[in-house]
Design an enzyme around this catalytic site. Structure first.
Site, PDB file in Angstrom:
ATOM      1  N   ASP A  46       0.835  -1.205   0.000  1.00  0.00           N
ATOM      2  CA  ASP A  46       0.000   0.000   0.000  1.00  0.00           C
ATOM      3  C   ASP A  46       0.872   1.258   0.000  1.00  0.00           C
ATOM      4  OD1 ASP A  46       0.912  -0.155   2.603  1.00  0.00           O
ATOM      5  OD2 ASP A  46      -1.064  -0.120   3.540  1.00  0.00           O
ATOM      6  N   SER A  47       2.196   1.062   0.018  1.00  0.00           N
ATOM      7  CA  SER A  47       3.125   2.176  -0.193  1.00  0.00           C
ATOM      8  C   SER A  47       2.935   2.791  -1.575  1.00  0.00           C
ATOM      9  CB  SER A  47       4.572   1.705  -0.039  1.00  0.00           C
ATOM     10  OG  SER A  47       4.818   0.531  -0.795  1.00  0.00           O
ATOM     11  N   ASP A  85      -0.847  -6.156   0.079  1.00  0.00           N
ATOM     12  CA  ASP A  85      -1.264  -5.555   1.344  1.00  0.00           C
ATOM     13  C   ASP A  85      -2.780  -5.432   1.446  1.00  0.00           C
ATOM     14  OD1 ASP A  85       1.035  -5.121   2.821  1.00  0.00           O
ATOM     15  OD2 ASP A  85       1.432  -3.156   1.950  1.00  0.00           O
ATOM     16  N   LYS A 115      -0.769  -9.402   3.246  1.00  0.00           N
ATOM     17  CA  LYS A 115      -0.019  -8.889   4.394  1.00  0.00           C
ATOM     18  C   LYS A 115      -0.895  -7.904   5.146  1.00  0.00           C
ATOM     19  CE  LYS A 115       3.461  -5.890   3.901  1.00  0.00           C
ATOM     20  NZ  LYS A 115       2.984  -4.739   4.722  1.00  0.00           N
ATOM     21  N   GLU A 117      -0.969  -5.379   8.908  1.00  0.00           N
ATOM     22  CA  GLU A 117      -0.178  -4.784   9.969  1.00  0.00           C
ATOM     23  C   GLU A 117      -0.789  -5.088  11.328  1.00  0.00           C
ATOM     24  OE1 GLU A 117       1.140  -0.917   7.225  1.00  0.00           O
ATOM     25  OE2 GLU A 117       0.219  -0.603   9.203  1.00  0.00           O
ATOM     26  N   GLU A 184       9.681  -3.690  10.409  1.00  0.00           N
ATOM     27  CA  GLU A 184       9.997  -2.386   9.814  1.00  0.00           C
ATOM     28  C   GLU A 184      10.491  -1.396  10.853  1.00  0.00           C
ATOM     29  OE1 GLU A 184       8.163   1.127   6.929  1.00  0.00           O
ATOM     30  OE2 GLU A 184       6.988  -0.672   7.323  1.00  0.00           O
TER      31      GLU A 184
END
Length: 304
Positions: A46-47, A85, A115, A117, A184
């Site tokens: 999602d970056s 993501d 993925k 978080e 991270e």
């Protein structure tokens, strides 16, 4: 690589001490080039909100955005393991919602895994996904979707209490069935300790040398941005931003000076076609054009 990397192979790589290479990709050409270069895994992160869509954070990225970009990456990298993501607030809303949204990334986006978080607080959702047959990569430490709550992009795990929480989170994700965990912006000693404590691979980004693999952003290693901001944890391998800007500038200059296009870039026409169009050959066509221009100039002079 002749066959896609599998979860089983990843675990063997960790056991054998073979580092895992991972890179973000957001479109067909970047994924194609990365696969051709021999990358082990691709992350449709999602970056993309920051480096492709121009947002300040990843929070505005939608599930539709992720499906769209994952599908493009999957078309290019048919021999590479692809993780996508789950974007902000597409999980943590209940297991059913998480399952439905993750399923879209696999069914429509053609990713191999998702993925998300978070640590212990999302372990139940991770377990539900794994039970449903959806591979999950965890992500702890600096979690960009929670950047406002964390108070910015800060290194995590400096304090004992915080470090212990990250260790517990990593173990909770492994127990829930995650096949890997991204660390991270975590202090190097802590990342090494977590990597040693887990049987599943850790993938570091700004987490030092003790992880089982590394991931970086495509645009960072290539300086494919304007302006590009240096990051301590990034090693750049090319300066494409300067190259691209220079190439486009040269193109603009050629167009303005009429240096482009040249004769080599144009397509000729058969003389017979020219005769049918203009009632004569190319010479007649040019002569007729000159006569029309002269007549137009004369009429314009009379009106003035």
């Amino acid at each position: 690589m002749t066959q896609p990397l599998t979860i089983t192979k990843m675990k063997k790589m960790k056991q054998n001490g073979e580092p895992i290479s991972m890179l973000t990709a957001y479109d067909y050409p970047s994924a194609k080039l990365a696969e051709e270069a021999g990358i082990d895994m691709l992350l449709v992160g999602d970056s993309l909100g920051n480096v492709v869509l121009g947002y300040d954070t990843t929070i505005p990225v939608t599930l539709d955005d992720m499906v769209y970009h994952a599908r493009a990456v999957a078309r290019a990298a048919r021999l590479t393991f692809i993780v996508a993501d789950l974007p902000f607030m597409t999980y943590r809303l209940g297991k059913e919602t998480t399952l439905r949204n993750a399923a879209r990334l696999l069914q429509e986006g053609h990713a191999h895994a998702v993925k998300l978080e978070g640590g212990a607080e999302v372990a139940d959702e991770v377990a539900a996904l794994v039970k449903a047959g959806i591979p999950v990569m965890g992500h702890i430490g600096l979690t960009p979707q929670s950047v406002h709550q964390l108070g910015g992009y800060k290194v995590q795990g400096k304090l004992e209490k915080e470090a212990q929480r990250l260790i517990d989170d990593a173990k909770a994700l492994e127990a829930a069935g995650a096949f890997s965990v991204v660390l991270e912006l975590v202090t190097e000693p802590l990342a090494e300790a977590i990597s040693s404590a887990l049987s599943i691979p850790t993938i570091g980004i700004g987490a030092g040398r003790g992880c089982d693999g590394q991931v970086l952003v495509y645009h960072d290693i290539l300086q494919y941005a304007s302006p590009y901001y240096e990051k301590r944890f990034v090693k750049t391998y090319a300066d494409l931003g300067t190259t691209i800007r220079g190439a486009i500038g040269a193109y603009v200059a050629d167009v303005k000076s009429r240096a482009f296009p040249e004769q080599a870039h144009a397509f000729p026409m058969e003389q017979e076609v020219l005769r049918r169009l203009y009632g004569g050959g190319a010479d007649n066509a040019e002569e007729n054009g000159a006569q029309r221009d002269q007549a137009g100039a004369s009429q314009g002079g009379g009106q003035s």
